[in-house]
Design a protein around this motif. Structure first.
Motif, PDB file in Angstrom:
ATOM      1  N   PRO A 136       0.826  -1.208   0.000  1.00  0.00           N
ATOM      2  CA  PRO A 136       0.000   0.000   0.000  1.00  0.00           C
ATOM      3  C   PRO A 136       0.861   1.259   0.000  1.00  0.00           C
ATOM      4  O   PRO A 136       1.973   1.275   0.503  1.00  0.00           O
ATOM      5  N   ALA A 137       0.306   2.319  -0.611  1.00  0.00           N
ATOM      6  CA  ALA A 137       1.002   3.600  -0.630  1.00  0.00           C
ATOM      7  C   ALA A 137       0.939   4.241   0.751  1.00  0.00           C
ATOM      8  O   ALA A 137       0.032   3.989   1.546  1.00  0.00           O
ATOM      9  N   VAL A 138       1.919   5.090   1.038  1.00  0.00           N
ATOM     10  CA  VAL A 138       1.991   5.794   2.316  1.00  0.00           C
ATOM     11  C   VAL A 138       1.707   7.270   2.062  1.00  0.00           C
ATOM     12  O   VAL A 138       2.214   7.855   1.103  1.00  0.00           O
ATOM     13  N   PHE A 139       0.886   7.883   2.931  1.00  0.00           N
ATOM     14  CA  PHE A 139       0.445   9.251   2.728  1.00  0.00           C
ATOM     15  C   PHE A 139       0.614  10.068   4.000  1.00  0.00           C
ATOM     16  O   PHE A 139       0.617   9.545   5.114  1.00  0.00           O
ATOM     17  N   THR A 140       0.750  11.366   3.790  1.00  0.00           N
ATOM     18  CA  THR A 140       0.475  12.326   4.854  1.00  0.00           C
ATOM     19  C   THR A 140      -0.928  12.845   4.564  1.00  0.00           C
ATOM     20  O   THR A 140      -1.188  13.365   3.471  1.00  0.00           O
ATOM     21  N   ARG A 141      -1.841  12.690   5.516  1.00  0.00           N
ATOM     22  CA  ARG A 141      -3.226  13.091   5.251  1.00  0.00           C
ATOM     23  C   ARG A 141      -3.745  13.961   6.385  1.00  0.00           C
ATOM     24  O   ARG A 141      -3.308  13.854   7.543  1.00  0.00           O
ATOM     25  N   GLY A 142      -4.661  14.833   6.010  1.00  0.00           N
ATOM     26  CA  GLY A 142      -5.249  15.736   6.996  1.00  0.00           C
ATOM     27  C   GLY A 142      -6.734  15.936   6.756  1.00  0.00           C
ATOM     28  O   GLY A 142      -7.210  15.853   5.619  1.00  0.00           O
ATOM     29  N   HIS A 143      -7.466  16.197   7.837  1.00  0.00           N
ATOM     30  CA  HIS A 143      -8.906  16.466   7.772  1.00  0.00           C
ATOM     31  C   HIS A 143      -9.163  17.771   8.520  1.00  0.00           C
ATOM     32  O   HIS A 143      -8.716  17.928   9.672  1.00  0.00           O
TER      33      HIS A 143
END
Length: 713
Positions: A145-152
């Protein structure tokens, strides 16, 4: 790369409800958003959207970064092309549907639904720097799986009321993989011993981890620099990886970025230009447009690491930090390697300076020797050999072992060897020589105040005229003789020499005299040749005898190589071998000094062809020998960078050719030869065209040799 997201910018996509551009058809998620019947969702008809909501939708659709708006209590989904690629098969049905329905299979997992609901109901922003998207956790086929920096972030309308959540996901898979690669790089560097090793590991890591078009590594050489590079797509095989890297000499004041960074200790970055124009050696250098050069962080070694691309490249802060960390690791490894090479060179020079640099050149006796240090090769040992002409015209041969792997052992070895030669020149009888040595070792032990001075030795007198050898041993393994008669095949047998006690323990040596006829070869060896941990000594002795019997000829250089590889398994002890062949007929020999210049291989070919033709060597042997010698000469000039010496020796049975250099960058090692590239082609040719070949260390370099048997008749 698994999980990579293509960037599909949609800067001109109009918001729902805006007048459509007749010339724009729209594409992907943006087109689907424009066409979706939003009036049937909690978001309502686009013409009634709050201005703040409309601004957020425009931002989402115009962004190349994966973004989505989750609206209302049921978190209805509206997203762009980047986000559509993230959710894969869930698009386009996901548009306008509640997120809990779209992601029902993962909604209740940690990091999924609860963080979105918390952002919506409590106005809490959420940031996760290293995240695997919930939708990716159930990849089919075991993909990574790809790795992300994510924000909400909560979204508010014009009155300040929270009406939804804006989610953004920026992929960081490549950076994560580079950090993992950095850990692997550090582990690989920890196993390097020499600068050649450091260069090989560094170039392989940098070209792969940074996906670069060109990488280079440079270190100082006192008044100049030496640099090695690697190009994307360069075909390298196992033989190339094991050969010393192809270093290039660079002037001390070179304007090249890698040298400048190393010299002044300041990093160099360019995003677009021609950074290598002033020093380009070929089209690969000329094509580089973006380059980073980082100085090594070391107090002992000055040097630098460079990474380049053929297209413009922006060096991000994260990438610069990764390059800096890599250069620091390389600097530490280079510092260890420089110290090791200094210590290794000193120990080896001490060891070899106490061994004879030249063995006697006699018409009827051919002599060769081989020595390889044990342990890690970084300590001087006590094994020694010698061969010298006695006043009677006979040949004195000796091989011994002083216990220990330190400078003191080497020094004692030098004393024993010098004393033995002096005693033999006065009285060559083997029992008398060893008796005198016993008294010397006893004296040395008393002087040092130790009873642990353990020395074994075998000494023999070879009388070619009388066709015999007289031998005496002080606790040393019995010598081996390979006998070859005209009617029977070769056979190797151990000489029945009374063993005696080691020197210094009251040795009373006795002698044995055995025949030594033309065609026979005597082999003296140290216990490191036959002893292996967890293996019976008898098996080692039998393995050596079998290998010598099966050898293609009795040539002493070939037998030395056969002997050192006869018993499988690694040894921690030193290995020393001395071989003497009683030739059936005197051999003919010639030599040539080869200058370190491009025309040298051609000159060697012409000289060797003329010499072998004059000696009436069969044409097939001449062709194979000339080709192999040319390749060896080229290898010596490339990898040692010094002048070389070619020697040929012709007997009735075989042609022996050796190429010696005086370099200090390590020796050529035997490699797999089934798929060799151009740089390893010489080793492959030797393997195919010769009957035996090997490498021998010398006092100041290395020698590569090969043997071709002469067809009978």
């Amino acid at each position: 790369m698994p999980g990579t997201v293509r960037r599909v910018p949609t800067p001109s996509a109009p918001a729902p409800g805006a007048p459509a551009d007749p010339g724009a058809s729209g594409s992907g998620a943006a087109a689907a958003v424009l066409a979706h019947p939003w009036a049937g969702t909690s978001l309502g008809a686009p013409e009634r959207w709050d201005p703040a909501v409309r601004a957020v939708v425009e931002l989402v659709l115009a962004s190349p970064v994966p973004m989505a708006l989750l609206y209302g209590d049921d978190l209805v989904l509206l997203y762009n092309d980047g986000y559509a690629e993230l959710i894969g098969a869930r698009h386009p049905e996901a548009l306008g549907r509640p997120a809990a329905e779209v992601f029902a299979d993962v909604w209740h997992e940690p990091g999924a639904g609860e963080v979105l609901e918390r952002a919506y109901r409590h106005g809490e922003s959420f940031l996760e720097r290293e995240a695997v998207l919930p939708a990716d956790r159930h990849l089919v086929g075991g993909g990574e799986p790809a790795v992300f920096t994510r924000g909400h972030s909560p979204v508010r309308d014009s009155t300040g009321r929270i009406i939804g959540v804006l989610t953004v996901a920026a992929q960081t898979t490549q950076l994560t993989q580079q950090l993992q690669s950095l850990s692997d790089f550090a582990a690989a560097l920890s196993g390097t011993l020499t600068l050649d090793d450091v260069a090989r590991v560094t170039l392989r890591y940098a070209i792969n981890s940074f996906d670069a078009d060109r990488v280079a590594f440079a270190v100082d050489e006192g008044g100049s620099w030496r640099m090695v590079r690697r190009i994307r797509g360069e075909l390298l095989d196992e033989a190339d990886e094991r050969l010393p890297p192809l270093w290039r000499r660079t002037p001390a004041e070179s304007p090249g970025p890698v040298v400048v960074a190393a010299r002044i200790g300041v990093p160099f970055y360019t995003s677009d230009g021609q950074p290598l124009r002033a020093i380009a050696v070929d089209r690969h250098d000329q094509k580089i447009r973006a380059l980073a050069a980082l100085p090594l962080r070391s107090s002992v070694v000055r040097g630098a690491l460079a990474v380049g691309y053929q297209t413009p490249h922006t060096w991000s802060a994260a990438e610069r930090a990764l390059l800096s960390a890599s250069a620091e690791l390389v600097g530490q490894a280079a510092e260890r390697a420089r110290r090791f090479e200094t210590q290794h060179g000193t120990a080896q020079l001490l060891q070899r300076s106490m061994l004879p640099e030249q063995l006697p050149d006699l018409p009827r006796l051919r002599i060769a020797a081989r020595y390889a240090p044990g342990v890690d090769g970084n300590a001087a040992g006590g094994d020694f050999y010698d061969a010298f002409v006695l006043p009677t015209g006979a040949l004195g041969v000796v091989l011994g072992d002083v216990a220990g792997h330190d400078v003191q052992a080497a020094a004692r070895m030098g004393q024993v060897r010098a004393a033995l030669r002096a005693l033999a020149l006065s009285d060559p009888r083997p029992d008398a020589v060893l008796g005198g040595l016993d008294r010397l070792v006893s004296s040395l032990g008393a002087e040092a105040g130790t009873q642990e001075l353990f020395v074994t030795v075998v000494f023999g007198v070879v009388d070619a005229d009388r066709e015999r050898i007289t031998l005496a041993s002080a606790g040393h393994p019995a010598p081996l003789i390979r006998r070859c008669s005209a009617t029977d095949g070769p056979v190797a047998e151990y000489v029945d020499v009374p063993p005696g006690a080691p020197l210094g323990l009251g040795c009373r040596p006795r002698t044995a005299t055995v025949p030594f006829r033309p065609g026979d070869t005597l082999l003296l060896f140290s216990d490191g040749v036959v002893e292996r941990r967890w293996q019976d000594l008898t098996a080692g002795l039998a393995g050596l005898a079998g290998a010598v019997t099966a050898a293609s000829s009795g040539d002493p250089r070939a037998l030395c190589a056969v002997a050192t590889g006869a018993v499988p398994g690694a040894t921690e002890d030193d290995v020393a071998v001395l071989a003497v062949e009683h030739a059936v007929k005197p051999s003919r020999s010639a030599s040539m000094e080869v200058p370190a210049e491009p025309t040298a291989p051609s000159r060697v070919r012409h000289w060797m062809s003329a010499q072998l033709t004059e000696w009436r060597v069969p044409e097939a042997v001449v062709g194979a020998a000339v080709l192999c010698t040319s390749e060896l000469t080229t290898n010596a000039l490339l990898h040692a960078g010094t002048a070389a010496r070619v020697e040929i020796d012709l007997s009735a049975e075989r042609l022996l050719v050796s190429v010696a250099d005086s370099g200090t960058r390590g020796t050529v090692t035997r490699a797999q030869t089934d798929t060799l590239s151009s740089r390893g082609r010489g080793l492959g040719l030797i393997e195919e065209l010769s009957d035996a070949w090997g490498t021998d260390p010398t006092v100041r370099g290395s020698t590569v040799w090969f043997e071709i048997l002469i067809p009978s008749g």
